[in-house]
Design a protein around this motif. Structure first.
Motif, mmCIF file in Angstrom:
data_model
loop_
_atom_site.group_PDB
_atom_site.id
_atom_site.type_symbol
_atom_site.label_atom_id
_atom_site.label_comp_id
_atom_site.label_asym_id
_atom_site.label_seq_id
_atom_site.Cartn_x
_atom_site.Cartn_y
_atom_site.Cartn_z
ATOM 1 N N GLU B 500 -11.780 1.736 -6.056
ATOM 2 C CA GLU B 500 -11.652 3.191 -6.029
ATOM 3 C C GLU B 500 -11.050 3.640 -4.707
ATOM 4 O OE1 GLU B 500 -14.745 6.821 -6.656
ATOM 5 O OE2 GLU B 500 -15.216 4.928 -7.658
ATOM 6 N N SER B 501 -11.549 3.064 -3.646
ATOM 7 C CA SER B 501 -11.063 3.512 -2.338
ATOM 8 C C SER B 501 -9.612 3.044 -2.149
ATOM 9 C CB SER B 501 -11.980 3.013 -1.217
ATOM 10 O OG SER B 501 -11.599 1.736 -0.787
ATOM 11 N N MET B 504 -7.452 5.452 -4.099
ATOM 12 C CA MET B 504 -7.296 6.725 -3.387
ATOM 13 C C MET B 504 -6.299 6.595 -2.242
ATOM 14 S SD MET B 504 -11.205 8.117 -3.357
ATOM 15 C CE MET B 504 -10.948 9.275 -1.992
ATOM 16 N N GLU B 507 -2.838 6.492 -3.555
ATOM 17 C CA GLU B 507 -2.394 7.797 -4.018
ATOM 18 C C GLU B 507 -1.905 8.654 -2.850
ATOM 19 O OE1 GLU B 507 -4.853 9.466 -7.326
ATOM 20 O OE2 GLU B 507 -4.661 11.282 -6.111
ATOM 21 N N SER B 508 -2.703 8.608 -1.748
ATOM 22 C CA SER B 508 -2.301 9.431 -0.609
ATOM 23 C C SER B 508 -1.009 8.889 0.016
ATOM 24 C CB SER B 508 -3.411 9.538 0.431
ATOM 25 O OG SER B 508 -4.163 8.378 0.481
#
Lengths: 518, 518
Positions: B500-501, B504, B507-508
């Motif tokens: 998950e991290s 994320m 994505e950024s």
């Protein structure tokens, strides 16, 4: 011992108990042994190898039973009798078979929940208000080992409540209130806690009416102590003192406390007489209205007159959080999810110790097997048997009641009508000590002594489960006979002393008048 | 219930106990009931009319047994097991059949004298010096209800000795010394008495060596407190703490006390591990030399690992007069000629309460039936079973011992070798709480948790009388399986969280570089 051997040994033990109880009336009540008797009979070290059960249990019969004072004997009238029952024994047996120290709900849900239930049964049987019932969550009941433990628990909770309300109060300035007739448990609690104790003097009132503490006496004492910078924080009131069954006026002292000194905790020690609350006709005398209205805590022992084998001390509080404030400590190893959620009682926080025996089982067995009817019948029998003893004392020319009788307790002494008011207390006390000493040497009954103020007296306490009218008759015959023979030798001694002093007087008269000696 | 009915009910109860014990291994260890279960099964008031025994005892089977956590179950590894025996039950049964509260020698010579004898048997079996034997009249042994009562008794006697030696000392300046690993009984005693308590920090030493308090730590603390005007007056040292079986260095602290602070009372709480003193090979580890040389008092519970059904806490003192100074109160109604003559022990003056149960009988039965050989065999079996559990933990890649094992106690946690030292304590603790939670939902064994410093761990305590190697094997299988599955879901969660991290982050990065999203 494996299961098969246990079955055999268990049956055998049951048979031995049956034999013991059927032969009890034939045994001497008091053990006929000398101090140290057992050391001559038993080796001074444990055996290296295990021994056969049969040899062990036979030694129990040979060495232990003859050394027992038989509290279950129908002629046991000493202290307060401890009325055991077969139902109580079965409770002890089954509880020991699962031996579990149910300190937390989790550690033994059934023992915790059964304790909650039977304490509510008892509360209702005694007419206690619903504030004291476990089911309501405010107050509640817990089984303690003894009235001493119950009182100590109450006093600790009282001290912590008082110090919370009066922060900064020095321990040295706290005072526990008891009366001159309170059981030694009050003074002992003070020694344990290292606190001051003050015994309010009720001796005169007790001797006249067998009524103990009144609100007036309490009020005067508190004012006096406040003026001296002291802090009375708990009163141990008694319904049925050990000495004479005296009754502190609970409603009266409770009213004074509530009106004027609300920080004082009122603990009612009804260890012996509290069971009379089961009978509606004794509730007024046993202070139910005052207890319901004012008591912060109450102790009633079922192991005295309440048909449950020792130990079985019932203890109720008006606010359970006072106990939890005083006793809760939860290290990680005692945490449980039910305890954390606050949805169960963890009885370890309601008493002094951590672990506790599964005592509720015997309460359940006895209350179900006897029913409220049977429990009441036992109380009424005890009072009626004592009444018949009182009649004999009243009708006798050589005894007197020292205090009015209380429920199933009579306090009396030898006092020939002829002695009148002229004889010195010291001399009458000496006579009664002689009488009591002679009674003690009789193996077929046992009574104990007490002091009311400075008056030495003998106590006759009815309450063993098997005592019947015939046992009162037999006891009376012995008491009368010993009384009469003690008086006789006392009269002879008095006569001898009178003669002697008369002879001496005459001799000096003769000498003075210079007459020839006869 | 009359004698004939009791005979029948008694046989039946014995049979039920046999059935209970033979079916125990098939039962879930922990009661499978919800809080409040019993309220739905039992009426909320006692019956008015008495009920037949058969209906009562059947309700016991139906409602009570399923609500018990079975401390006698061979897979009971929680807290410290309470090893009951059939001999112990027979002792309880016979003792309840004569129900007598033997507070004075006179009130029950046999129970007093037998208590004197069996406490000497135990003292000799444990290698205690003769100063602690009743027969010598200086010190002596008494049976208490619990280690809490024993410690409280010792602390009260210590306070009174200290105040006699240092008159005028304020209660507010007294300090009870315990350690950060002492059982909650130390802190609870301080709450009861309203005194300061100081827990000397031994957490680090315990985690490394499972060795608790040393003389050096004690000395530094006393000097510090003296400088602050405080008065440490008692130290509760432990041989075998509840958390991890840690052992305070009794000879070391005793030497410091004797040399430098002789007014401090040394109480040794060996409630659990003290029974190992029966085996000569454990006496050094269990601190016998220090106890014999320096302890003012000592507590060893027979109702844990000592084969005697609850309650059975043995308590010895070096100087019996310290107890009598602290607890003796003799109103007229408790006076006896033997007590006045000082030729007997009146055990009421050796403990907190007045009345007491006839507990010595079960001691006598167990010690005779097992013999010293049998008693030692039980201790050695417990240690050897625990050793075999320790081996499995040591060989496993997913568990670690948190402290060195102590006698029959293992403290361990889940710690995959892969976790190494990089994983945060908080995270490992969470993992272990999950592991422990999952273990708790298994009905076929029970363990409890603890904290060593801030490390959450699981305790595995061997000691139920019926536990054998097969039960250790079975327990290990469950523990391993639950451990592995807890780890697996933890690894998955960690993986998920990592994924998950990472997502994320990606994505950024994509947003930052203004790339078209895939």
């Amino acid at each position: 011992m494996d299961i098969d051997k246990f079955r055999k040994a268990g049956y055998d033990a049951i048979n031995r108990i049956c034999d013991y109880h059927s032969s009890l009336p034939m045994k001497p009540v008091v053990a006929q042994v000398k101090p140290g008797y057992l050391h001559h009979l038993i080796p001074d070290s444990a055996p290296q190898k295990g021994q056969e059960w049969v040899s062990i249990v036979e030694d129990y019969e040979k060495f232990i039973i003859p050394g027992l004072t038989h509290w279950q004997h129908p002629s046991f009238f000493a202290y307060f009798p401890a009325a055991g029952t077969f139902e109580g024994m079965l409770g002890e047996l089954l509880s020991s078979s699962t031996t579990n120290p149910g300190f937390n709900w989790f550690a033994s849900p059934a023992s915790t929940e059964l304790e909650g239930v039977v304490m509510d049964w008892a509360a209702k049987m005694f007419g206690l208000k619903d504030i004291f019932w476990n089911v309501n969550g405010a107050g509640g009941g817990v089984i303690q080992a003894s009235a001493s433990d119950s009182a100590l628990t109450a006093i600790v909770a009282a001290r912590i409540r008082y110090l919370n309300e009066h922060p900064g109060t020095m321990l040295e300035s706290l005072v526990i209130y008891i009366t001159t007739q309170t059981h030694s448990l009050g003074e002992k609690a003070a020694m344990i806690l290292g606190l001051r104790v003050r015994a309010l003097d009720v001796d005169k009132a007790v001797a006249i009416h067998n009524i103990g503490l009144t609100g007036e006496v309490l009020k005067a004492a508190v004012k006096e102590d406040h003026a001296r910078g002291l802090h009375p924080f708990v009163l141990v009131a008694t319904v049925g003192t050990t000495s004479s069954g005296a009754i502190d006026q609970v409603a009266d002292v409770g009213f004074i406390i509530k009106q004027s000194f609300p920080s004082i905790w009122l603990h009612v020690d009804a260890a012996w007489a509290g069971v009379t609350l089961a009978c509606p006709e004794y509730r007024e005398a046993a202070q139910l209205p005052g207890i319901n209205e004012y008591a912060d805590s109450l102790c009633i022992n079922f192991h005295k007159w309440g048909l449950i084998n020792h130990d079985a001390s019932a203890f109720w509080v008006r606010e359970r959080r006072r106990l939890i404030d005083a006793f809760e400590i939860t290290p990680e190893f005692l945490r449980t999810k039910e305890g954390d959620a606050g949805i169960v009682i963890d009885y370890r926080n309601w008493h002094l110790s951590l672990s506790r025996r599964f005592r509720s089982l015997k309460f359940w067995f006895v209350l179900r097997s006897f029913g409220v009817d049977g429990f009441q019948a036992n109380i009424r029998k005890g009072i009626s048997l004592n009444d018949s003893f009182v009649e004999r004392i009243r009708a006798s020319p050589i005894f007197e009641l020292v205090t009015p009788p209380s429920f199933a307790l009579t306090v009396f002494r030898l006092l020939p009508r002829s002695a009148g008011n002229t004889t010195e207390l010291e001399s009458i006390n000496a006579l009664n000590r002689e009488f009591y000493g002679a009674l003690q040497s009789r193996p077929n009954l046992v009574l104990t002594q007490t002091l009311i103020g400075e008056v030495f007296c003998v106590r006759f306490a009815v309450g063993a489960a098997r005592t019947e009218l015939i046992d009162i008759d037999n006891a009376w015959e012995v008491i009368k006979e010993v009384g009469e023979s003690t008086l006789e030798s006392w009269a002879m001694e008095s006569w001898d002393m009178e003669m002697e002093s008369w002879a001496m007087e005459m001799e000096s008269w003769v000498t003075a008048h210079e007459l020839p000696t006869p």
